[in-house]
Design a protein around this motif. Structure first.
Motif, PDB file in Angstrom:
ATOM      1  N   ARG A  75       0.769  -1.374  -0.433  1.00  0.00           N
ATOM      2  CA  ARG A  75       0.012   0.141  -0.166  1.00  0.00           C
ATOM      3  C   ARG A  75       1.056   1.424   0.017  1.00  0.00           C
ATOM      4  O   ARG A  75       0.603   2.310  -0.190  1.00  0.00           O
ATOM      5  CB  ARG A  75      -1.307  -0.285   1.820  1.00  0.00           C
ATOM      6  CG  ARG A  75      -1.762   1.418   1.284  1.00  0.00           C
ATOM      7  CD  ARG A  75      -2.747   0.636   2.267  1.00  0.00           C
ATOM      8  NE  ARG A  75      -3.466   0.103   2.127  1.00  0.00           N
ATOM      9  CZ  ARG A  75      -5.162  -0.051   2.943  1.00  0.00           C
ATOM     10  NH1 ARG A  75      -5.287   0.419   4.302  1.00  0.00           N
ATOM     11  NH2 ARG A  75      -5.766  -1.202   2.471  1.00  0.00           N
ATOM     12  N   GLU A 113       8.926   2.548   2.283  1.00  0.00           N
ATOM     13  CA  GLU A 113       7.781   2.395   2.638  1.00  0.00           C
ATOM     14  C   GLU A 113       7.415   3.534   3.443  1.00  0.00           C
ATOM     15  O   GLU A 113       7.989   3.672   4.926  1.00  0.00           O
ATOM     16  CB  GLU A 113       7.460   1.062   3.657  1.00  0.00           C
ATOM     17  CG  GLU A 113       6.272   0.333   3.823  1.00  0.00           C
ATOM     18  CD  GLU A 113       5.793  -0.382   4.021  1.00  0.00           C
ATOM     19  OE1 GLU A 113       4.619  -1.486   3.850  1.00  0.00           O
ATOM     20  OE2 GLU A 113       6.751  -1.605   3.605  1.00  0.00           O
ATOM     21  N   GLY A 115       4.616   5.271   6.169  1.00  0.00           N
ATOM     22  CA  GLY A 115       4.038   4.812   7.469  1.00  0.00           C
ATOM     23  C   GLY A 115       4.525   4.048   8.328  1.00  0.00           C
ATOM     24  O   GLY A 115       5.455   2.901   8.038  1.00  0.00           O
ATOM     25  N   THR A 116       3.067   2.979   9.477  1.00  0.00           N
ATOM     26  CA  THR A 116       3.674   1.975  10.425  1.00  0.00           C
ATOM     27  C   THR A 116       3.129   1.262  10.187  1.00  0.00           C
ATOM     28  O   THR A 116       4.096   0.084  10.405  1.00  0.00           O
ATOM     29  CB  THR A 116       3.218   2.326  11.746  1.00  0.00           C
ATOM     30  OG1 THR A 116       1.280   2.516  11.721  1.00  0.00           O
ATOM     31  CG2 THR A 116       3.799   3.764  12.418  1.00  0.00           C
ATOM     32  N   GLN A 117       2.534   0.336   9.342  1.00  0.00           N
ATOM     33  CA  GLN A 117       1.990  -0.894   8.407  1.00  0.00           C
ATOM     34  C   GLN A 117       3.031  -1.600   7.142  1.00  0.00           C
ATOM     35  O   GLN A 117       3.031  -0.611   6.071  1.00  0.00           O
ATOM     36  CB  GLN A 117       1.002  -0.969   8.196  1.00  0.00           C
ATOM     37  CG  GLN A 117      -0.356  -0.594   9.025  1.00  0.00           C
ATOM     38  CD  GLN A 117      -1.706  -0.874   8.813  1.00  0.00           C
ATOM     39  OE1 GLN A 117      -2.305  -0.746   7.493  1.00  0.00           O
ATOM     40  NE2 GLN A 117      -2.900  -0.958   9.751  1.00  0.00           N
ATOM     41  N   LYS A 118       4.554  -1.679   8.100  1.00  0.00           N
ATOM     42  CA  LYS A 118       4.930  -2.327   6.959  1.00  0.00           C
ATOM     43  C   LYS A 118       4.492  -4.016   6.552  1.00  0.00           C
ATOM     44  O   LYS A 118       4.777  -4.703   7.163  1.00  0.00           O
ATOM     45  CB  LYS A 118       6.684  -2.158   7.792  1.00  0.00           C
ATOM     46  CG  LYS A 118       6.804  -1.869   8.671  1.00  0.00           C
ATOM     47  CD  LYS A 118       7.173  -0.315   7.820  1.00  0.00           C
ATOM     48  CE  LYS A 118       7.899   0.846   8.720  1.00  0.00           C
ATOM     49  NZ  LYS A 118       8.150   2.337   7.550  1.00  0.00           N
ATOM     50  N   ARG A 119       4.405  -3.769   5.096  1.00  0.00           N
ATOM     51  CA  ARG A 119       3.788  -4.327   4.454  1.00  0.00           C
ATOM     52  C   ARG A 119       4.962  -5.170   2.680  1.00  0.00           C
ATOM     53  O   ARG A 119       4.654  -5.422   2.167  1.00  0.00           O
ATOM     54  CB  ARG A 119       2.539  -4.113   3.665  1.00  0.00           C
ATOM     55  CG  ARG A 119       1.707  -4.200   5.434  1.00  0.00           C
ATOM     56  CD  ARG A 119       0.439  -4.222   4.409  1.00  0.00           C
ATOM     57  NE  ARG A 119      -1.029  -4.117   5.638  1.00  0.00           N
ATOM     58  CZ  ARG A 119      -1.887  -3.870   5.962  1.00  0.00           C
ATOM     59  NH1 ARG A 119      -2.701  -3.301   4.680  1.00  0.00           N
ATOM     60  NH2 ARG A 119      -2.655  -3.927   6.532  1.00  0.00           N
ATOM     61  N   ASP A 261     -10.824  -0.726   6.650  1.00  0.00           N
ATOM     62  CA  ASP A 261      -9.167  -0.191   5.653  1.00  0.00           C
ATOM     63  C   ASP A 261      -8.748   0.484   4.379  1.00  0.00           C
ATOM     64  O   ASP A 261      -7.764   0.373   4.096  1.00  0.00           O
ATOM     65  CB  ASP A 261      -8.558  -1.041   6.143  1.00  0.00           C
ATOM     66  CG  ASP A 261      -8.944  -2.783   5.223  1.00  0.00           C
ATOM     67  OD1 ASP A 261     -10.152  -2.708   5.109  1.00  0.00           O
ATOM     68  OD2 ASP A 261      -8.155  -3.916   5.083  1.00  0.00           O
TER      69      ASP A 261
END
Length: 287
Positions: A75, A113, A115-119, A261
């Motif tokens: 994302r 990347e 943000g905090t959501q590491k995808r 989400d």
């Protein structure tokens, strides 16, 4: 999230800038980005990039006699090209940098990347089909052999809403939240219409909207530098991300349905007979 058109443009950009050059260093900065460990990233070093491929939303760098570097930007991930990389190894920290690839010329790219959501995901594999996300991909909607008949077979028996079906990577590779909104707007179709309920004419209309929307987006993105692709995508979208703005076709106000989400955008006049969709998880047409 980068989708098929942006990843296709990145593939073309990297083909021009990587093929024929040697990878001298692969530097993971965020260890969480690596999803495979055998072979190690060092197996890429000293090898020439021979080709760049796209599998749905995955980028695949092929090396001469060696492994593939496969990445999914997820994302909030992105690829930043640098004609001259900074000297010295990057330090692990809280910044967005996740992985750096350096060439013998001093150029290279960073995977970042926000943000905090590491995808963001990087795989080093002998065959891209070893990546689970690649192995399960459905057909590419811009492939030469992806005709209307094949599309109709995919939708037959699908009891899901068409919005969800279009986003399912195992059904159709490369379409995400943004372009599914754009495709459905072009087809003048409700995102909550059941896929299996489409008439032959509706299926034909949706197929044409799918191919045209993606083809035009690829054409707009092709030839752009990597750093300009995000702005091009946003500027080319007609309904996605434009809640509260007038529909460019009919002038009605673009509406939104929010989920935990994500969210979708649509035009009531063009797509739902003027009826707004209920803005809750189990949305349905208001009676």
């Amino acid at each position: 999230m980068p989708e098929l058109p942006e990843v296709e443009a990145l593939k073309d950009f990297l083909t021009d800038h990587l093929v024929g050059h040697e990878i001298v260093r692969v530097l993971p900065v965020a260890i969480s980005v690596l999803k495979t460990y055998d072979p190690p990233v060092t197996a890429l070093e000293g090898r020439e990039v021979t080709a760049v491929h796209r599998h749905g939303k995955f980028l695949d760098l092929s090396t001469d006699g060696g492994p593939h570097l496969v990445t999914h930007l997820a994302r909030a991930g992105w690829l930043q090209w640098k004609d001259r990389l900074p000297d010295g190894a990057p330090r692990p920290g809280k910044g967005p940098l996740a992985l750096r690839v350096a060439l013998e010329t001093g150029a290279g790219f960073d995977l970042t990347e926000a943000g905090t959501q590491k995808r963001l995901a990087v795989y080093v594999v002998g065959d891209p089909r070893e990546v689970p996300g690649v192995a399960r991909l459905g057909p590419d909607p811009l492939a030469d052999d992806f005709d209307e008949e094949r599309f109709a077979r995919l939708l037959a028996g699908e009891r899901r809403r068409i919005k969800g079906a279009l986003r399912d990577q195992s059904l159709l590779a490369g379409v995400g939240n943004a372009y599914s909104d754009e495709i459905l707007h072009a087809a003048r179709m409700s995102p909550f219409k059941l896929a299996a309920s489409l008439t032959p004419q509706e299926t034909s209309t949706l197929y044409e909207a799918l191919r045209t929307t993606l083809t035009e987006a690829v054409a707009r993105s092709r030839g752009l530098a990597a750093g300009r692709l995000k702005a091009e995508k946003k500027g080319g979208l007609r309904v996605h991300g434009r809640t509260g703005e007038p529909c460019p076709v009919c002038g009605d106000t673009i509406r939104e349905v929010s989920f935990s989400d994500s969210s979708l955008q649509y035009c009531p006049t063009c797509q739902t007979g003027g009826k707004p969709l209920a803005d809750r998880r189990l949305s349905r047409l208001l009676k």
